[in-house]
Design a protein around this motif. Structure first.
Motif, mmCIF file in Angstrom:
data_model
loop_
_atom_site.group_PDB
_atom_site.id
_atom_site.type_symbol
_atom_site.label_atom_id
_atom_site.label_comp_id
_atom_site.label_asym_id
_atom_site.label_seq_id
_atom_site.Cartn_x
_atom_site.Cartn_y
_atom_site.Cartn_z
ATOM 1 N N GLU A 25 -0.950 9.918 7.826
ATOM 2 C CA GLU A 25 -1.879 8.801 7.635
ATOM 3 C C GLU A 25 -2.358 8.251 8.969
ATOM 4 O OE1 GLU A 25 -2.610 4.374 7.297
ATOM 5 O OE2 GLU A 25 -0.847 5.354 8.151
ATOM 6 N N ARG A 26 -1.449 8.083 9.915
ATOM 7 C CA ARG A 26 -1.836 7.543 11.230
ATOM 8 C C ARG A 26 -2.702 8.532 12.009
ATOM 9 N NH1 ARG A 26 3.617 6.183 11.163
ATOM 10 N NH2 ARG A 26 4.147 7.644 12.852
ATOM 11 N N SER A 74 2.256 11.063 15.583
ATOM 12 C CA SER A 74 0.894 11.038 15.041
ATOM 13 C C SER A 74 -0.143 11.239 16.143
ATOM 14 C CB SER A 74 0.635 9.725 14.300
ATOM 15 O OG SER A 74 0.651 8.622 15.189
ATOM 16 N N ILE A 107 4.337 11.843 5.635
ATOM 17 C CA ILE A 107 3.058 11.295 5.166
ATOM 18 C C ILE A 107 2.618 10.108 6.025
ATOM 19 C CG2 ILE A 107 1.837 10.284 3.200
ATOM 20 C CD1 ILE A 107 2.551 13.256 2.940
ATOM 21 N N ASP A 108 3.563 9.332 6.540
ATOM 22 C CA ASP A 108 3.209 8.230 7.424
ATOM 23 C C ASP A 108 2.580 8.746 8.721
ATOM 24 O OD1 ASP A 108 5.806 9.324 7.883
ATOM 25 O OD2 ASP A 108 6.312 7.631 9.186
ATOM 26 N N MET A 154 -6.581 4.275 2.949
ATOM 27 C CA MET A 154 -7.366 5.205 3.763
ATOM 28 C C MET A 154 -8.613 5.653 3.022
ATOM 29 S SD MET A 154 -6.285 5.926 6.849
ATOM 30 C CE MET A 154 -6.901 7.585 7.168
ATOM 31 N N LEU A 188 -0.700 3.456 1.269
ATOM 32 C CA LEU A 188 -1.336 3.776 2.547
ATOM 33 C C LEU A 188 -2.495 4.743 2.344
ATOM 34 C CD1 LEU A 188 1.737 4.302 4.937
ATOM 35 C CD2 LEU A 188 0.245 2.296 4.779
ATOM 36 N N LEU A 189 -2.301 5.749 1.495
ATOM 37 C CA LEU A 189 -3.339 6.743 1.251
ATOM 38 C C LEU A 189 -4.521 6.139 0.492
ATOM 39 C CD1 LEU A 189 -1.082 9.797 0.285
ATOM 40 C CD2 LEU A 189 -2.156 9.311 2.492
ATOM 41 N N TYR A 223 -7.929 10.811 -1.866
ATOM 42 C CA TYR A 223 -6.538 10.945 -2.296
ATOM 43 C C TYR A 223 -6.533 11.170 -3.799
ATOM 44 C CZ TYR A 223 -1.796 9.604 -3.683
ATOM 45 O OH TYR A 223 -0.543 9.593 -4.248
ATOM 46 N N LYS A 263 -6.377 8.703 10.786
ATOM 47 C CA LYS A 263 -7.236 7.632 11.308
ATOM 48 C C LYS A 263 -7.867 8.046 12.629
ATOM 49 C CE LYS A 263 -4.622 3.759 9.292
ATOM 50 N NZ LYS A 263 -3.716 2.624 9.608
ATOM 51 N N LEU A 268 3.887 4.776 0.391
ATOM 52 C CA LEU A 268 3.041 5.793 1.019
ATOM 53 C C LEU A 268 1.761 6.012 0.218
ATOM 54 C CD1 LEU A 268 5.799 8.367 2.038
ATOM 55 C CD2 LEU A 268 4.583 6.750 3.521
ATOM 56 N N GLU A 269 1.864 5.969 -1.099
ATOM 57 C CA GLU A 269 0.654 6.087 -1.917
ATOM 58 C C GLU A 269 -0.335 4.965 -1.591
ATOM 59 O OE1 GLU A 269 1.633 6.214 -6.036
ATOM 60 O OE2 GLU A 269 2.373 8.282 -5.973
#
Length: 271
Positions: A87-88, A200, A83-84, A119, A115-116, A129, A91, A112-113
């Motif tokens: 996320e990157r 990523s 998931i990391d 975003m 981070l989302l 999300y 972007k 991680l949640e």
């Protein structure tokens, strides 16, 4: 390599809404994707009025765009699932491709949640999300998308790629474990890690390349790109005809066990 997996196609069959739990029927294996995009339209219309009783908490939104390309992820929000990395890479894709849309559904690691959620705030209208789980909505998240993104750090078996292919959604995956059953450019797309380069960046370049073709086609979804349409049809047909559990057991597991038993018999004759 991962363990050979199978799936019960009949539990997801998009030709029957009572089974698929989707609002409209369609059949990717025969090239019929009209219902898939009707599902997308309905999903976007209902997203803003998502009921709290569904057990889902929404962060962000998705603006309508008839020529947008949709990327999704559904599953555990965990480091193992990459998931990391997702996320990157999201972007980079959103910065490079204004018509890109990301739909993430799942729950898990609070870091991680977060981070989302960030975003969803940063890319309002293009990233949503949905935190939580509800079976019919989880299936919708996969079915309404053009590509499902599977950047797992490792994956013993892999099932989400099968579900995506059944629903006419193209898997884009990290070439690890059970995800290696995807044949790059044939029934999905794979990327591999490169020493010294962030995964990523590799993933985002691939997603931009794939997504640009959908946007530039001027049509709706992957069906508007002939290469993708052929891939979708072939992949769905293959899952239905080749990866049923009965066939996997008959063709893969039973021969394996028979060879093991034969080896044991040979060994015991020397003891």
């Amino acid at each position: 390599d991962g363990i050979t997996n199978g799936i019960d196609y009949a539990r997801y069959d998009p030709r029957d809404t009572s089974i698929s739990l989707l609002p409209f029927e369609f059949d990717p294996a025969s090239g019929d994707l009209a219902g898939k995009y009707r599902c997308r339209s309905g999903f976007l219309e209902g997203l803003e009025s998502l009921s709290p009783d569904s057990g889902i908490v929404r962060f962000g939104s998705l603006d309508p765009d008839p020529h947008a390309v949709f990327f999704s992820y559904h599953g555990r929000v965990a480091w193992q699932k990459g998931i990391d990395v997702l996320e990157r890479s999201a972007k980079d894709v959103l910065d490079a491709l204004p018509s890109a849309r990301f739909l993430i559904l799942g729950q898990g690691d609070p870091v991680l949640e977060t981070l989302l959620i960030r975003m969803a705030s940063r890319y309002s209208g293009r990233f949503v999300y949905l935190r939580g789980y509800e079976r019919s909505l989880a299936r919708m998240a996969v079915a309404v998308s053009d590509f499902i993104v599977l950047p797992s750090a490792f994956e013993p078996c892999g099932l989400e790629d099968f579900i995506a292919q059944i629903f006419g959604t193209i898997p884009v995956a990290h070439a690890v474990g059970g995800l290696r059953k995807i044949r790059d450019g044939d029934n999905g797309y794979l990327y591999s890690s490169v020493p010294g380069e962030d995964d990523s960046a590799i993933l985002s370049r691939l997603l931009v390349k794939l997504g640009e073709r959908v946007v530039d086609s001027g049509g709706v979804g992957c069906a508007s790109v002939p290469e993708y349409a052929r891939l979708i049809e072939a992949a769905a047909r293959e899952v239905r005809e080749t990866y049923s559990w009965k066939r996997i057991i008959d063709m893969r597991y039973l021969p394996l066990y028979e060879n093991v038993l034969a080896s044991l018999d040979t060994f015991s004759s020397f003891v």
